[in-house]
Design a protein around this motif. Structure first.
Motif, PDB file in Angstrom:
ATOM      1  N   PRO A  43      -5.732  15.920   6.713  1.00  0.00           N
ATOM      2  CA  PRO A  43      -5.079  16.649   7.809  1.00  0.00           C
ATOM      3  C   PRO A  43      -5.235  15.952   9.169  1.00  0.00           C
ATOM      4  N   ILE A  44      -6.278  15.131   9.331  1.00  0.00           N
ATOM      5  CA  ILE A  44      -6.483  14.450  10.612  1.00  0.00           C
ATOM      6  C   ILE A  44      -5.538  13.257  10.779  1.00  0.00           C
ATOM      7  N   HIS A  45      -4.881  12.863   9.706  1.00  0.00           N
ATOM      8  CA  HIS A  45      -4.005  11.689   9.752  1.00  0.00           C
ATOM      9  C   HIS A  45      -2.735  12.053  10.525  1.00  0.00           C
ATOM     10  N   SER A  46      -2.583  11.511  11.742  1.00  0.00           N
ATOM     11  CA  SER A  46      -1.459  11.934  12.580  1.00  0.00           C
ATOM     12  C   SER A  46      -0.367  10.875  12.675  1.00  0.00           C
ATOM     13  N   SER A  47      -0.631   9.665  12.194  1.00  0.00           N
ATOM     14  CA  SER A  47       0.384   8.614  12.283  1.00  0.00           C
ATOM     15  C   SER A  47       1.487   8.869  11.248  1.00  0.00           C
ATOM     16  N   THR A  48       2.719   8.710  11.666  1.00  0.00           N
ATOM     17  CA  THR A  48       3.829   8.916  10.730  1.00  0.00           C
ATOM     18  C   THR A  48       4.333   7.585  10.186  1.00  0.00           C
ATOM     19  N   SER A  49       3.859   6.494  10.805  1.00  0.00           N
ATOM     20  CA  SER A  49       4.370   5.182  10.373  1.00  0.00           C
ATOM     21  C   SER A  49       3.603   4.610   9.179  1.00  0.00           C
ATOM     22  N   SER A  50       2.326   4.979   9.022  1.00  0.00           N
ATOM     23  CA  SER A  50       1.551   4.386   7.933  1.00  0.00           C
ATOM     24  C   SER A  50       1.666   5.214   6.649  1.00  0.00           C
ATOM     25  N   ASN A  51       2.445   4.718   5.711  1.00  0.00           N
ATOM     26  CA  ASN A  51       2.647   5.452   4.460  1.00  0.00           C
ATOM     27  C   ASN A  51       1.824   4.905   3.309  1.00  0.00           C
ATOM     28  N   ASN A  61     -16.223   4.890  -6.448  1.00  0.00           N
ATOM     29  CA  ASN A  61     -16.132   6.317  -6.165  1.00  0.00           C
ATOM     30  C   ASN A  61     -16.020   6.564  -4.661  1.00  0.00           C
ATOM     31  N   ALA A  62     -15.157   5.766  -4.019  1.00  0.00           N
ATOM     32  CA  ALA A  62     -15.033   5.835  -2.562  1.00  0.00           C
ATOM     33  C   ALA A  62     -13.569   5.733  -2.154  1.00  0.00           C
ATOM     34  N   TRP A  63     -13.305   6.078  -0.900  1.00  0.00           N
ATOM     35  CA  TRP A  63     -11.939   6.047  -0.374  1.00  0.00           C
ATOM     36  C   TRP A  63     -11.962   5.475   1.034  1.00  0.00           C
ATOM     37  N   SER A  64     -10.799   5.063   1.515  1.00  0.00           N
ATOM     38  CA  SER A  64     -10.697   4.664   2.924  1.00  0.00           C
ATOM     39  C   SER A  64      -9.271   4.870   3.394  1.00  0.00           C
ATOM     40  N   CYS A  65      -9.116   5.025   4.720  1.00  0.00           N
ATOM     41  CA  CYS A  65      -7.783   5.058   5.307  1.00  0.00           C
ATOM     42  C   CYS A  65      -7.785   4.073   6.466  1.00  0.00           C
ATOM     43  N   GLN A  66      -6.884   3.111   6.413  1.00  0.00           N
ATOM     44  CA  GLN A  66      -6.854   2.036   7.409  1.00  0.00           C
ATOM     45  C   GLN A  66      -6.038   2.420   8.641  1.00  0.00           C
ATOM     46  N   SER A  67      -5.467   3.618   8.657  1.00  0.00           N
ATOM     47  CA  SER A  67      -4.634   4.004   9.799  1.00  0.00           C
ATOM     48  C   SER A  67      -5.501   4.241  11.045  1.00  0.00           C
ATOM     49  N   ALA A  68      -5.021   3.718  12.180  1.00  0.00           N
ATOM     50  CA  ALA A  68      -5.771   3.885  13.431  1.00  0.00           C
ATOM     51  C   ALA A  68      -5.952   5.367  13.765  1.00  0.00           C
ATOM     52  N   SER A  69      -4.980   6.201  13.395  1.00  0.00           N
ATOM     53  CA  SER A  69      -5.078   7.633  13.720  1.00  0.00           C
ATOM     54  C   SER A  69      -6.257   8.279  12.995  1.00  0.00           C
TER      55      SER A  69
END
Ligand code: ZN
Length: 329
Positions: A43-51, A61-69
């Motif tokens: 829910p904190i992911h606010s960028s609409t460009s990074s799909n 057993n880990a995750w990451s999100c590279q989006s700056a948002s």
């Protein structure tokens, strides 16, 4: 009401990212044997460009999100484990996320037999708040100054020489609180070579709490500096580091690890540099690194934080960016 016991290690061993993703109906595409990628579900992911910024490794057993948002919303953190993921999805604390997983585990499974150690922790009574406070504590006693504490620090922590009656008579008393700030015990430090060095009330369980945690929590800092003793705590406080708490010994209990994981994202270990402290540092690092970020302060062999001057403490901690409070998740 006592806080519910959370077994982070056991939950982590039982809940896979795969299970959590399917629970939230997150669909990703396979990009490697055990690697998946796709649109970030947080829910904190606010960028609409990074799909395609969200990736998961089933192996780690880990995750990451590279989006700056997402990175900005998480104060610079790029990824995490199952607890972090659930905490972000549910907008709750790590502890609440762990409880959430613990409950869903027990609903879906027959309870497993608990080991003797877990049983004793779960059933051991809490430290009850005291119904009295000691009066006439002398904060100006020479012993206090001899340990390098200012009168101001002694007053702040309520530390001083007690000349009243009872088992603490003739000792320097140190009030101990639980994380809610309720006074639960006094420890009495001998001022000469008298044994024992510290006296605690019978039945008091020091493994159930961390000394000074209630004050460290007021700092709103997501990093905790963990030391062994009362006087280490006082010295760090005097040096300006208020996000400090003590084990009251060198052994980190499961309950103490749970407390740290509940309230902090990172812990800086600053235990004594004697053989016992070094062994304790390595044990604590192992136990805590599966739950949160761990950093270790290297002290000169044979030294301990309470022997150091403020400048030395500041120098040792200079490399650790721990004084920046992070916003609430
Ligand atoms: Zn994201």
């Amino acid at each position: 009401m006592p806080a519910e016991w959370v077994d982070f290690k056991s939950i982590k061993g039982k809940v896979s990212m795969e299970t959590v993703l399917s629970h939230y109906d997150v669909r990703l595409r396979r990009v490697g044997a055990n690697e998946f990628r796709g649109k970030c579900p947080l829910p904190i992911h606010s960028s609409t460009s990074s799909n395609d910024s969200f990736s998961v490794s089933f192996t780690r057993n880990a995750w990451s999100c590279q989006s700056a948002s997402c990175i900005a919303a998480r104060s610079g953190r790029v990824g995490g484990n199952v607890f972090d993921f659930v905490a972000e999805m549910e907008r709750c604390s790590i502890r609440e996320a762990a409880l959430h997983l613990q409950h869903s585990l027990t609903e879906n499974q027959t309870p497993r037999a608990t080991s003797r150690n877990e049983e004793s922790v779960a059933h051991a009574p809490e430290n009850r708040p005291l119904s009295f406070t000691l009066h006439n504590i002398d904060h100006q006693h020479p012993y206090v100054a001899s340990r390098g504490l200012s009168e101001q620090t002694a007053r702040y922590f309520g530390v001083g020489y007690y000349d009243g009656n009872g088992f603490l008579r003739g000792r320097v008393v140190i009030p101990i609180h639980n994380e809610q700030g309720e006074l639960v015990a006094y420890s009495g430090r001998a001022i000469a070579q008298t044994k024992p060095k510290y006296r605690l009330p019978a039945g008091f369980r020091k493994s159930h709490l961390l000394f000074n945690l209630h004050r460290a929590l007021q700092e709103g800092n997501r990093t905790l500096i963990l030391v062994e003793g009362f006087f280490d705590t006082f010295k760090l406080h005097e040096a300006g580091h208020h996000n400090v708490a003590a084990l009251m010994g060198s052994k980190l209990s499961d309950r103490q690890a749970d407390l740290i994981a509940t309230y902090f994202d990172r812990v800086i270990l600053m235990l004594d540099a004697d053989p016992a402290g070094k062994a304790a540092t390595s044990a604590a690092a192992t136990a805590l690194s599966s739950i949160l970020a761990v950093q270790i302060v290297e002290l000169t062999s044979g030294t301990q934080p309470d022997q150091l001057a403020s400048e030395e403490i500041n120098q040792l901690l200079a490399g650790f960016a721990h004084d920046v409070p992070t916003p609430d998740r």
